[in-house]
Design an enzyme around this catalytic site. Structure first.
Site, PDB file in Angstrom:
ATOM      1  N   THR A   1      12.177 -42.806 -95.127  1.00  0.00           N
ATOM      2  CA  THR A   1      10.976 -42.138 -94.624  1.00  0.00           C
ATOM      3  C   THR A   1      10.462 -41.208 -95.713  1.00  0.00           C
ATOM      4  OG1 THR A   1      12.383 -40.467 -93.554  1.00  0.00           O
ATOM      5  CG2 THR A   1      11.560 -42.260 -92.175  1.00  0.00           C
TER       6      THR A   1
ATOM      7  N   SER B   1      13.426 -43.244 -99.637  1.00  0.00           N
ATOM      8  CA  SER B   1      12.063 -43.705 -99.894  1.00  0.00           C
ATOM      9  C   SER B   1      11.680 -43.417-101.338  1.00  0.00           C
ATOM     10  CB  SER B   1      11.088 -42.982 -98.957  1.00  0.00           C
ATOM     11  OG  SER B   1       9.745 -43.229 -99.348  1.00  0.00           O
TER      12      SER B   1
ATOM     13  N   TYR C   1       8.525 -50.246-103.746  1.00  0.00           N
ATOM     14  CA  TYR C   1       7.310 -51.059-103.742  1.00  0.00           C
ATOM     15  C   TYR C   1       7.160 -51.681-105.128  1.00  0.00           C
ATOM     16  CZ  TYR C   1       5.878 -48.427 -99.553  1.00  0.00           C
ATOM     17  OH  TYR C   1       5.819 -47.863 -98.311  1.00  0.00           O
TER      18      TYR C   1
ATOM     19  N   THR D   1      10.161 -53.333-100.076  1.00  0.00           N
ATOM     20  CA  THR D   1       9.191 -53.421 -98.978  1.00  0.00           C
ATOM     21  C   THR D   1       8.180 -54.510 -99.291  1.00  0.00           C
ATOM     22  OG1 THR D   1       9.459 -51.099 -98.364  1.00  0.00           O
ATOM     23  CG2 THR D   1       7.414 -52.171 -97.707  1.00  0.00           C
TER      24      THR D   1
ATOM     25  N   LYS E   1      12.465 -55.927 -97.020  1.00  0.00           N
ATOM     26  CA  LYS E   1      12.208 -55.123 -95.832  1.00  0.00           C
ATOM     27  C   LYS E   1      10.789 -55.395 -95.341  1.00  0.00           C
ATOM     28  CE  LYS E   1      12.055 -50.252 -94.365  1.00  0.00           C
ATOM     29  NZ  LYS E   1      10.630 -50.213 -93.945  1.00  0.00           N
TER      30      LYS E   1
ATOM     31  N   HIS F   1       7.472 -51.639 -90.277  1.00  0.00           N
ATOM     32  CA  HIS F   1       7.080 -50.392 -90.942  1.00  0.00           C
ATOM     33  C   HIS F   1       6.857 -49.276 -89.925  1.00  0.00           C
ATOM     34  CE1 HIS F   1       5.751 -49.560 -95.248  1.00  0.00           C
ATOM     35  NE2 HIS F   1       5.633 -48.373 -94.680  1.00  0.00           N
TER      36      HIS F   1
END
Length: 362
Positions: A68, A96, A121, A147, A230, A254
């Protein structure tokens, strides 16, 4: 309740909101209520063991911490406090990449044997992406959670109304060395258009919308640690993930923050598990609030679950101790659910322990 009453609106709405009308956000929790438990009785449950393995690492229970963003909006110690709580409870924390504490500082704050993963990412700047992977590896992180559901940021109306801004004393810590470029989140947030989410310009300028399975292969080629994907919600993509030789799948929408009206994660978990057919482990996040939710997810094939918003609320309530208290509470609920269902080990939990009901329309 403490977090709802004490967080400022900017942070509270960022944490609690979902995409568009937030149908998926709400259904993530409600979907667990549509699953009934089928307990077995007259089993000796005097000794319960909640321990399990996560990518071959022993952890105290299948209850882990999801990535998060911007946790220092909830508590000044932020991600460092969460990492220490994970070490104290011997469970996995996934950091994160949009954290307000750097990869290195989180590792230094909580040395120990509990596994730590990093969420990633794929950015247009491949060298910046590669550097994040290398920094995680050098700091002892044991897996990358890539992600794959965010080529663009979902439309989050609360952020638009609030013109979300990261507080002035905080920064995107993992991009601090690029603070004078457009990689710096704050510069983009401050220049965001009024009709866009406060983070939209940052994401649009950095996350690569050409994201495809070849990028998964590229991440695997630069990473020396396991790579999981993910954001998988369908059997078709689960099979492609296996073909891409990923090391695991996290069934995730998400937190209901991307595409509204997609199914709750628990509703598609079994579909993904069946498609994978044991070839890679499957995990789940989204909507887990009780120990019985953990039990239901494992019965439907998840190897572990990851908690997101409950960590933020606990962090706001009492920092590191609050997160420990929350994790221990849910684990005790899980332990009781195991005992009352006739299971003494995590491996005893199977499909026969749950009955799924018809899935209603959102």
């Amino acid at each position: 309740r403490h977090a709802l009453a004490t967080l400022d609106r900017n942070a509270l709405d960022y944490y609690r909101s979902g995409a568009q009308d937030m149908h998926t956000l709400r259904d993530n929790q409600r979907a667990f209520d549509r699953i009934a438990l089928r307990p077995r009785v007259l089993r000796d449950v005097s000794r319960i063991d909640t321990a399990t393995k996560l990518l071959n690492h022993q952890i105290s229970s299948p209850i882990c911490i999801a990535p998060t963003a911007m946790q220092r909006m909830a508590h000044d110690s932020g991600e460092s406090a969460t990492a220490r709580a994970a070490q104290r409870t011997n469970t996995c924390m996934c950091l994160s990449s949009w954290s307000t504490t750097s990869i290195e500082d989180v590792a230094l704050a909580a040395p120990g044997s509990a596994p730590r993963w990093m969420q990633l990412y794929v950015y247009k700047d491949r060298e910046a992406t590669k550097k994040l992977v290398e920094r995680a590896q050098d700091s002892g992180y044991e897996a990358i959670a890539l992600t794959v559901d965010t080529p663009f940021l979902g439309r989050r109306l609360a952020d638009i109304r609030n013109k979300f801004q990261l507080p002035d004393h905080l920064t995107m810590a993992n991009f601090a060395d690029q603070a004078k470029t457009q990689v710096a989140a704050k510069a983009n947030i401050q220049n965001a258009a009024e009709n866009a989410s406060g983070l939209a310009s940052y994401v649009a300028s950095q996350i690569d919308p050409t994201l495809s399975w070849r990028h998964v292969a590229w991440v695997k080629s630069v990473a020396k640690i396991p790579v999981l994907v993910k954001g998988i919600l369908t059997a078709e993509d689960a099979k492609l993930a296996v073909d891409a030789k990923v090391d695991g799948i996290i069934v995730s929408n998400h937190g209901g923050r991307q595409l509204d009206t997609v199914p709750a994660t628990i509703d598609v978990l079994e579909e993904v598990v069946k498609a994978v057919n044991g070839r890679v482990p499957v995990y789940l996040d989204g909507g887990v609030r009780r120990g019985t939710d953990v039990f239901k997810a494992l019965a439907l094939g998840a190897k572990a679950v990851f908690l997101g918003r409950p960590v933020l609320w606990a962090l706001k309530y009492n920092g590191e101790d609050g997160v420990v208290e929350m994790l221990e509470m849910i684990n005790e609920e899980f332990r009781l659910a195991m005992a009352l269902s006739g299971c003494v080990r995590v491996s005893d939990i199977n499909r026969d322990h749950v009955r799924t009901l018809a899935q209603p329309r959102l």
